[in-house]
Design a protein around this motif. Structure first.
Motif, short mmCIF file in Angstrom:
data_model
loop_
_atom_site.label_atom_id
_atom_site.label_comp_id
_atom_site.label_asym_id
_atom_site.label_seq_id
_atom_site.Cartn_x
_atom_site.Cartn_y
_atom_site.Cartn_z
N VAL A 9 0.85 -1.19 0.00
CA VAL A 9 0.00 0.00 0.00
C VAL A 9 0.88 1.24 0.00
O VAL A 9 1.88 1.30 0.72
CB VAL A 9 -0.93 0.02 1.24
CG1 VAL A 9 -1.77 1.29 1.27
CG2 VAL A 9 -1.81 -1.21 1.26
N VAL A 67 -3.81 10.06 -2.94
CA VAL A 67 -4.48 8.78 -3.18
C VAL A 67 -3.78 7.67 -2.41
O VAL A 67 -2.58 7.75 -2.14
CB VAL A 67 -4.49 8.39 -4.68
CG1 VAL A 67 -5.45 9.26 -5.46
CG2 VAL A 67 -3.09 8.43 -5.27
N LEU A 99 -2.83 3.88 -2.89
CA LEU A 99 -2.72 2.83 -3.91
C LEU A 99 -2.56 1.48 -3.21
O LEU A 99 -1.64 1.29 -2.43
CB LEU A 99 -1.52 3.09 -4.82
CG LEU A 99 -1.51 4.46 -5.53
CD1 LEU A 99 -0.24 4.61 -6.37
CD2 LEU A 99 -2.75 4.63 -6.39
N ALA A 100 -3.49 0.59 -3.49
CA ALA A 100 -3.46 -0.74 -2.89
C ALA A 100 -3.76 -1.74 -3.99
O ALA A 100 -4.19 -1.35 -5.08
CB ALA A 100 -4.51 -0.82 -1.78
N PRO A 101 -3.53 -3.04 -3.72
CA PRO A 101 -3.80 -4.03 -4.76
C PRO A 101 -5.22 -3.88 -5.33
O PRO A 101 -6.18 -3.96 -4.57
CB PRO A 101 -3.66 -5.37 -4.03
CG PRO A 101 -2.83 -5.08 -2.84
CD PRO A 101 -3.04 -3.66 -2.49
N GLU A 102 -5.33 -3.64 -6.62
CA GLU A 102 -6.61 -3.53 -7.31
C GLU A 102 -7.49 -2.40 -6.78
O GLU A 102 -8.70 -2.39 -7.01
CB GLU A 102 -7.42 -4.85 -7.21
CG GLU A 102 -6.77 -6.05 -7.85
CD GLU A 102 -6.79 -5.99 -9.37
OE1 GLU A 102 -7.70 -5.37 -9.93
OE2 GLU A 102 -5.87 -6.55 -9.98
N ARG A 103 -6.91 -1.46 -6.04
CA ARG A 103 -7.74 -0.40 -5.48
C ARG A 103 -7.00 0.93 -5.52
O ARG A 103 -5.81 0.98 -5.28
CB ARG A 103 -8.05 -0.68 -4.00
CG ARG A 103 -9.15 -1.67 -3.76
CD ARG A 103 -9.40 -1.83 -2.27
NE ARG A 103 -10.45 -2.79 -2.03
CZ ARG A 103 -10.30 -4.11 -2.11
NH1 ARG A 103 -9.12 -4.62 -2.41
NH2 ARG A 103 -11.32 -4.93 -1.89
N VAL A 104 -7.77 1.97 -5.79
CA VAL A 104 -7.27 3.33 -5.59
C VAL A 104 -8.30 4.03 -4.72
O VAL A 104 -9.47 4.11 -5.08
CB VAL A 104 -7.14 4.08 -6.94
CG1 VAL A 104 -6.70 5.52 -6.70
CG2 VAL A 104 -6.15 3.37 -7.86
N GLN A 159 -1.70 2.85 -11.63
CA GLN A 159 -1.32 1.45 -11.39
C GLN A 159 -1.13 0.72 -12.71
O GLN A 159 -1.94 0.86 -13.62
CB GLN A 159 -2.42 0.74 -10.60
CG GLN A 159 -2.60 1.32 -9.21
CD GLN A 159 -3.58 0.52 -8.37
OE1 GLN A 159 -4.66 0.18 -8.82
NE2 GLN A 159 -3.20 0.23 -7.14
N HIS A 194 -0.49 -3.19 -14.28
CA HIS A 194 -0.50 -4.62 -14.04
C HIS A 194 0.31 -5.29 -15.13
O HIS A 194 -0.07 -5.25 -16.30
CB HIS A 194 -1.93 -5.15 -14.05
CG HIS A 194 -2.83 -4.43 -13.08
ND1 HIS A 194 -2.86 -4.74 -11.74
CD2 HIS A 194 -3.69 -3.41 -13.25
CE1 HIS A 194 -3.72 -3.94 -11.13
NE2 HIS A 194 -4.24 -3.11 -12.02
N TYR A 214 2.47 2.38 -9.48
CA TYR A 214 2.27 1.21 -8.62
C TYR A 214 2.26 -0.02 -9.52
O TYR A 214 1.51 -0.07 -10.48
CB TYR A 214 0.94 1.36 -7.90
CG TYR A 214 0.62 0.25 -6.92
CD1 TYR A 214 0.78 0.44 -5.55
CD2 TYR A 214 0.14 -0.98 -7.36
CE1 TYR A 214 0.47 -0.56 -4.65
CE2 TYR A 214 -0.17 -1.99 -6.46
CZ TYR A 214 0.01 -1.77 -5.11
OH TYR A 214 -0.30 -2.77 -4.22
N HIS A 241 3.37 -5.57 -5.63
CA HIS A 241 2.39 -6.60 -5.29
C HIS A 241 2.44 -7.74 -6.30
O HIS A 241 2.74 -7.52 -7.47
CB HIS A 241 1.01 -5.95 -5.27
CG HIS A 241 -0.10 -6.89 -4.96
ND1 HIS A 241 -0.88 -7.46 -5.94
CD2 HIS A 241 -0.56 -7.37 -3.79
CE1 HIS A 241 -1.78 -8.25 -5.36
NE2 HIS A 241 -1.61 -8.21 -4.07
#
Ligand code: SF4
Ligand code: SF4
Lengths: 94, 377
Positions: free
Chosen positions: A18, A30, A32-37, B60, B62, B87, B112
């Motif tokens: 995160v 913001v 930033l986290a796995p699959e989430r903003v 982000q 991927h 990210y 991640h």
């Protein structure tokens, strides 16, 4: 199951994976986290910016109470509620 | 809101570094016509794309595929993403990376790792991926990821062969030290639509699985985040596919085509532009393919006057196409779609019959040789 109460000497910090960063394109902070903003509101941002894994919970509450010259117990409740929900979502660890 | 005519920038990009992959999952989201290795963007091109992405406002990225780790330049791309503040998430099958390469990725600043699993049962896992010993490799990989200090999400792809073990897959994720698990029902695009009957669970199985996921959620609260979405064929409202066409997300294929979603190439009449010929920002703002279904103007009834139109954005265009033959129709996953009953009927019929054999994901024989030659050169 309810989350156990955080003790005052807990040192909340961002969970692994995160990041809290400033988003220049949108002119806002913001998370930033796995699959989430997530876009924290002003209060949440003040709290998050102090959760660096070294500051203690009691200090964070003291600081915010004096910064906002607000009632300490009210601030404490707000901070605890936010932390509990962000810990459950794996945004913070303590 | 942004100024009229200029769409808000995307939040995330899925970068398909390659379509090469040692596994052959029958539900792979890649197109049936896989891209050959010789057409893949070079490291220099991907580096430029990362710069353009950050510049555009993407937060982000991927790294995906195929199996992105078959690209030896992956750590360099991760390092570059980190350097410019992106990210980065690695979406991997976990069978090609050893400890040294994982450490390299962690050092490069990878944020991640998302590891897909086929099952908890080793034999079924090998059968689904058409790769003997796949489970053992994945378990070892997950442990190395955690030892390297990287956060882990387990992505469990649910289908009729493993759905009864959904709760055990969640428990496996916990025991591997994952902070998140996605209970991801197979989505019927790409190879999965070819294999629909071989993958489709029954409604009763989906209900049972949903109960088990809910039970696990209660039991594991605070230990792991569980993401679970009801599969489209048994849903009543569609998911907001990609968060809405051209709103938050873009996909870049191995050869640099920029897509609003990974299955968009199935839609006839759309043409896609490549980062090889145009800046990403320009493609995002004005590519016809992005404009075609952006916002709500394109919508037919019942979406057009529905109060959910800015919630689910009318669902998935590729699914509308696959089921109704018209990409501009309401997603048949919606109970208000006139094709909803036939979608459900398809699922009921497919799942009530014995599963046919899988058509495993692979390059055509000719492509296979090219890809292997390129992979080993
Ligand atoms: S779904 Fe399976 S075959 Fe497709 S890229 Fe992922 S691991 Fe490879
Ligand atoms: S009618 Fe369209 S907008 Fe309304 S719920 Fe169904 S898909 Fe969504």
């Amino acid at each position: 199951m309810t989350m156990p109460q955080l003790s005052g000497d807990a040192r909340p910090g961002l969970a692994p994976g995160v990041r809290l960063t400033f988003d220049k394109a949108r002119d806002q902070w913001v998370v930033l986290a796995p699959e989430r903003v997530l876009v924290p509101d002003e209060t949440a941002l003040e709290i998050l910016q102090r959760c660096n894994g070294t500051r203690q919970l009691t200090d964070i509450i003291d600081e915010l109470a004096s910064a906002y010259s607000a009632d300490r117990s009210e601030i404490e409740q707000d901070v605890r509620d936010l932390l509990a929900s962000l810990i459950e979502k794996r945004i913070l660890t303590a | 809101m942004s100024a009229p005519g200029i769409p808000a920038p995307p939040l995330a990009a899925l970068l398909e570094l390659t379509h090469r992959c040692p596994l052959q999952c029958p539900y792979c989201s890649n197109p049936l016509e896989l891209e050959r290795a010789k057409n893949e963007l070079s490291a220099a091109e991907w580096t430029r794309v990362l710069d353009e992405a950050a510049e555009l406002g993407i937060l982000q990225v991927h790294f995906s595929g195929g199996e992105p780790a078959v690209r030896r330049d992956l750590p360099d791309l991760v390092a570059h993403a980190r350097e410019i503040g992106l990210y980065s998430n690695l979406i991997t099958s976990g069978v090609t990376l050893d400890q040294a390469r994982i450490a390299k990725l962690a050092d490069a600043g990878l944020d991640h790792v998302q590891l897909s699993i086929q099952d908890v049962d080793h034999q079924t896992a090998a059968f689904i991926a058409n790769y003997p010993g796949v489970q053992g490799k994945k378990l070892a990989f997950a442990r190395m990821v955690r030892e390297a200090g990287l956060p882990l999400t387990i992505n469990a792809v649910i289908n009729r062969h493993n759905i009864t073990r959904v709760e055990r897959m969640i428990d496996l994720a916990v025991s591997l030290g994952a902070s998140r698990v996605e209970v991801a029902h197979a989505q019927y695009y790409g190879w999965a639509i070819r294999n629909r009957a071989a993958l489709m669970p029954t409604l009763a199985q989906v209900r049972e699985a949903t109960e088990r996921v809910e039970a696990a959620r209660g039991r594991l609260r605070g230990q792991i985040v569980i993401d679970h979405v009801v599969p489209d064929y048994y849903a009543r409202q569609p998911k907001a596919c990609m968060g809405g066409w051209g709103r938050q997300f873009l996909n870049i294929t191995p050869s640099g085509e920029v897509l609003p979603c990974h299955a968009a190439q199935t839609i006839p009449g759309l043409t896609f532009e490549s980062v090889r010929h145009k800046p990403l920002a320009e493609i995002w703002a004005s590519s016809k393919a992005f404009e075609r279904f952006r916002g709500t103007d394109w919508m037919p009834e019942p979406c057009r006057s529905c109060d959910q139109r800015e919630v689910d954005w009318g669902g998935c265009r590729c699914q509308a196409l696959a089921i109704t033959g018209n990409a501009a129709a309401t997603d048949p996953a919606c109970a208000l779609s006139s094709a909803h009953d036939s979608l459900r009927a398809l699922a009921d019929t497919a799942s009530s019959e014995p599963p046919p054999d899988f058509v495993y994901r692979r390059m055509t024989p000719h492509d296979d040789k090219t890809a292997l030659a390129a992979a080993t050169s």
